[in-house]
Each structure stands twice: as C-alpha cells, then as structure tokens.
Design an enzyme around this catalytic site. Sequence first.
Site, mmCIF file in Angstrom:
data_model
loop_
_atom_site.group_PDB
_atom_site.id
_atom_site.type_symbol
_atom_site.label_atom_id
_atom_site.label_comp_id
_atom_site.label_asym_id
_atom_site.label_seq_id
_atom_site.Cartn_x
_atom_site.Cartn_y
_atom_site.Cartn_z
ATOM 1 N N ASN A 16 1.066 -1.037 0.174
ATOM 2 C CA ASN A 16 -0.076 -0.071 -0.024
ATOM 3 C C ASN A 16 0.650 1.142 0.018
ATOM 4 O O ASN A 16 1.608 1.548 0.992
ATOM 5 C CB ASN A 16 -0.950 -0.219 1.074
ATOM 6 C CG ASN A 16 -2.014 1.278 1.359
ATOM 7 O OD1 ASN A 16 -2.016 1.859 0.371
ATOM 8 N ND2 ASN A 16 -2.809 1.004 2.301
ATOM 9 N N ARG A 101 -2.528 -2.095 -3.452
ATOM 10 C CA ARG A 101 -3.905 -1.280 -3.360
ATOM 11 C C ARG A 101 -3.540 -0.153 -4.327
ATOM 12 O O ARG A 101 -2.735 0.724 -4.215
ATOM 13 C CB ARG A 101 -3.915 -0.787 -2.086
ATOM 14 C CG ARG A 101 -4.965 0.145 -1.924
ATOM 15 C CD ARG A 101 -5.185 0.701 -0.594
ATOM 16 N NE ARG A 101 -6.285 1.732 -0.402
ATOM 17 C CZ ARG A 101 -6.302 2.571 0.320
ATOM 18 N NH1 ARG A 101 -5.139 3.140 1.094
ATOM 19 N NH2 ARG A 101 -7.454 3.421 0.401
ATOM 20 N N HIS A 190 -12.677 2.904 -0.430
ATOM 21 C CA HIS A 190 -12.422 1.907 0.587
ATOM 22 C C HIS A 190 -13.176 0.559 0.158
ATOM 23 O O HIS A 190 -13.897 -0.078 0.978
ATOM 24 C CB HIS A 190 -13.420 2.162 1.924
ATOM 25 C CG HIS A 190 -12.892 3.554 2.733
ATOM 26 N ND1 HIS A 190 -13.441 4.459 3.350
ATOM 27 C CD2 HIS A 190 -11.545 3.872 3.006
ATOM 28 C CE1 HIS A 190 -12.875 5.205 3.862
ATOM 29 N NE2 HIS A 190 -11.529 5.012 3.966
ATOM 30 N N ARG A 251 -11.825 15.507 7.143
ATOM 31 C CA ARG A 251 -12.748 15.846 5.739
ATOM 32 C C ARG A 251 -13.980 16.277 6.283
ATOM 33 O O ARG A 251 -14.594 15.703 7.160
ATOM 34 C CB ARG A 251 -12.675 14.883 4.918
ATOM 35 C CG ARG A 251 -11.234 14.625 4.299
ATOM 36 C CD ARG A 251 -11.566 13.424 3.050
ATOM 37 N NE ARG A 251 -10.353 12.843 2.775
ATOM 38 C CZ ARG A 251 -9.970 11.543 2.803
ATOM 39 N NH1 ARG A 251 -11.201 10.868 2.906
ATOM 40 N NH2 ARG A 251 -8.974 10.946 2.643
ATOM 41 N N GLU A 394 -8.025 -5.190 5.011
ATOM 42 C CA GLU A 394 -7.983 -4.986 3.682
ATOM 43 C C GLU A 394 -6.838 -5.792 3.068
ATOM 44 O O GLU A 394 -6.711 -6.149 1.757
ATOM 45 C CB GLU A 394 -7.625 -3.389 3.470
ATOM 46 C CG GLU A 394 -8.942 -2.678 3.690
ATOM 47 C CD GLU A 394 -8.883 -1.098 3.769
ATOM 48 O OE1 GLU A 394 -8.365 -0.790 4.914
ATOM 49 O OE2 GLU A 394 -8.893 -0.194 2.953
#
Length: 416
Positions: A16, A101, A190, A251, A394
């Site tokens: 990743n 990823r 996601h 965010r 993940e």
Amino acid sequence: MSPTASPSATRVLVLNSGSSSLKYQLLDMGDGTRLAAGLVERIGEESSRVVHTPLGPDAGEKRERTAEVADHDAALKAVAEELSKDGVGLDSPELAAVGHRVVHGGLRFSEPTVVTDEVLAEIERLVPVAPLHNPANITGIRTATALRPDLPQVAVFDTAFHTTMPEYAARYAIDTETADAHRVRRYGFHGTSHAYVSARTAKLLNRDPSEVNVIVLHLGNGASASAVAGGRCVDTSMGLTPLEGLVMGTRSGDVDPAVVFHLSRNAGMSNDDVDALLNKKSGLVGLCGDNDMREIRRRIDAGDERARLAFDVYVHRLKKYIGAYYAVLGRVDAVVFTAGVGENAAEVRAAAVAGLEELGLAVDAGLNAVRSGEARLISPEYARVAVAVVPTDEELEIARQTYALVRGDRGADAGE
Ligand code: AMP
C-alpha cells in the site's frame, strides 16, 4: 507475455504505497498465515522510519529503526532486507505475486487486474481524479516490478467494489455532457474494506452473502458508508473523491457545494485553499481541533462543549446515512461497524443507532462494551436487524483477490 506464478508459490506481498510511505504485509495463502507486516514512513525525508513486525510461526520482536530512505525504490529494498532477516525474503520462489492497493480504477477496473503496460497507462490516465493517490500507487507498482520482474503484479482497486452501483446512484444531477467529458460521477472508495466486511458479516450471520442486505459503516480517519444488497454494492457515501459523505477525521463530508463559491468570492480563498480546508482542516479537526475519537471522548468527559458538538455532528450524519441506506435497501439484515472508530468507539456505535428501535435496530449495552478483535454481534437477541462489529482486513482481502487471480480461480476463499 505477462509473468505467471509458479504453481508451488503461495505467498503474496501486499503493498500500500502512499506519497511518502510504504505499508506492507506478507501473507501465505497456502495456510492462511501472516508472515510479516510493517511500514516505511517519511520516505524522501532525512530520517525515515522503518517498522517491521515478524508474524510467522517463529515470530520475533518488532524492529524499528530510522534510516535515510531516499525514494520508494530504497523503501522496498529496506522491506526486502527486513524480510530476509526473517528468512522470508522477496527473492524466495515461494512468492506468488505482489498485490497492490490502487485507489482509483475509474469505470474500467471492476476486478483485480494483472498489471501490464496498458493497465499502468490507464491507472495513469486516472490521475486527474485521484491526484494524491494514484501517482504513489503507480510508483509502488513500478518499484516492485523492477525488483521482481518475473512476478505478476496485481492491482486491487478501492473503487472496484462500487462499480456495481446502479447508474442512478452513481450519477450527479449535473449537465451530462460536462460530467461525461470530465468523468465526473460517484465512484466510491474503501471498496476492499466494504467487500471484505460485508462478506464477513454474512459469514457471522451464517448466511450466504447473496441472501443478505448489509449497511457497512467504515469509520476510520477516512469514513464511508455503503449499502450492499446480496453481496453487491448499490450505494456508497464517497463520490468523485473521498471528500463526500460522512464527517471524517479531517474531511467535511457532505457540504452545500455553494460553500466553495461563497468562500472563494467572500473570503478570498483560492481553489487550493478551499481544497485544503475541506480535506485537511474540516471534519472532527475543523469542529473541535482533534481528530482522534479517544481524545474527543476524554474532552467530552471533562465537559468540553466543542468536543461534544463535534461528536454530535459526527453521529447525526452517520444516523442520516443509516436511514438513507435503510430506505435504499428496503430490507436490512445487518448494520456493521468497522475501522478504527467503528471497531473501538462503543459510544459512537450506541449513539448512531439510538432511537432507531422502530427500524428494528438496537445495541445491547453489555455486548457493545466488550473490547475484542473478533467479528461479533452487539445487538440484543430480540432485535430484527443484527448490529455487528467486524474488524476490517484490507490486506487479507487484497492478498486473497491477488492469489485467486494468479491461480486462475477468482472467488477462492484462502486464509481466515
Ligand atoms: P483508521 O483510519 O481505521 O486507522 O482509524 C483511525 C482512527 O480510529 C483514529 O483517528 C481514532 O479516531 C480512532 N480510534 C482508534 N482507536 C480508538 C479507540 N480505542 N477508541 C476510539 N477511537 C479509536
């Protein structure tokens, strides 16, 4: 011809790659064990940090060191060095593939994909819609290819799971020609986590994924919700970029788009200023100065009003999405919490479903308070809808998808 995995190779390296970091895990999909995990941080700075945790059968102590790691190439070499010390080096013939990823796969990539020059060019073409992430992901792929050109490099896209969204959920109601010319639509992110968690929830309920409708709440520093019907995503809260939807650590999530024009006309802010405001200085941080839910809880307990309001805004948005996705799905079998906040913050889970008994939703206070790393139900037995906590994974999902692809049996369920 693209590289192929050797038939006896069962290990998958998951990478990743961020702009200044490289996270990795090495998994053995033959027996489902995790052999190592770690990260290289502050790549390109004077003192980068290398953290490596051996996890195999003879796992040793976690190792941490600072070093000068100039670029991603040097970072992957540092990773290879650490893995060699544990006897699981990247030169091993047991390595079947590298799974990457990749944040944005646009409309083209709905499945994990073996990287070719053409695939890499397409990932590059998507840089305008993922300027922060795709360039780093591309660097990771190039670096790993240079190290082991004989191995399949597989891209697993964050957007892929959401490509099943119906067109009416993916479209923004703006001029079609403009939208199409600039690829403006809702993609969602996601996805690897939503895919893993929704499937794992079906397993927790002892049901086939094709039979269950699930609302997944991925609440980490970034946060997103999804509505999953029979294993397929039908709506998700992030859009063109990860800015839309839930309140996040830094965010804003949903705001009236006119906020942007208002600030640009009246506060003299440039596009970049507003971009930074909404992505980095908003959400929980914007509301109360902290983005860590633990700290926010501490402040609330000490009577801090701003922290209280931040918590309430966060939970209110979450509740609105639960209601919206309940309506989208029509019938809901489970609401499931995952990622840092979802897995750990019992107060957020309780507050998000409070008052939703009429929808069949409730949390058992005792079960909700239990701290555990396991997938578990937290709803009382009488509740019509299961409420669950499912730790996301993940890396395992990327490794599974990568391994299944290079073995030619997509859908295989290695590991667990
Ligand atoms: P993630 O992006 O999934 O790693 O989640 C990171 C976020 O999880 C942090 O910013 C915290 O807000 C939250 N978090 C992690 N541990 C806890 C905890 N024990 N209690 C509450 N929130 C937590």
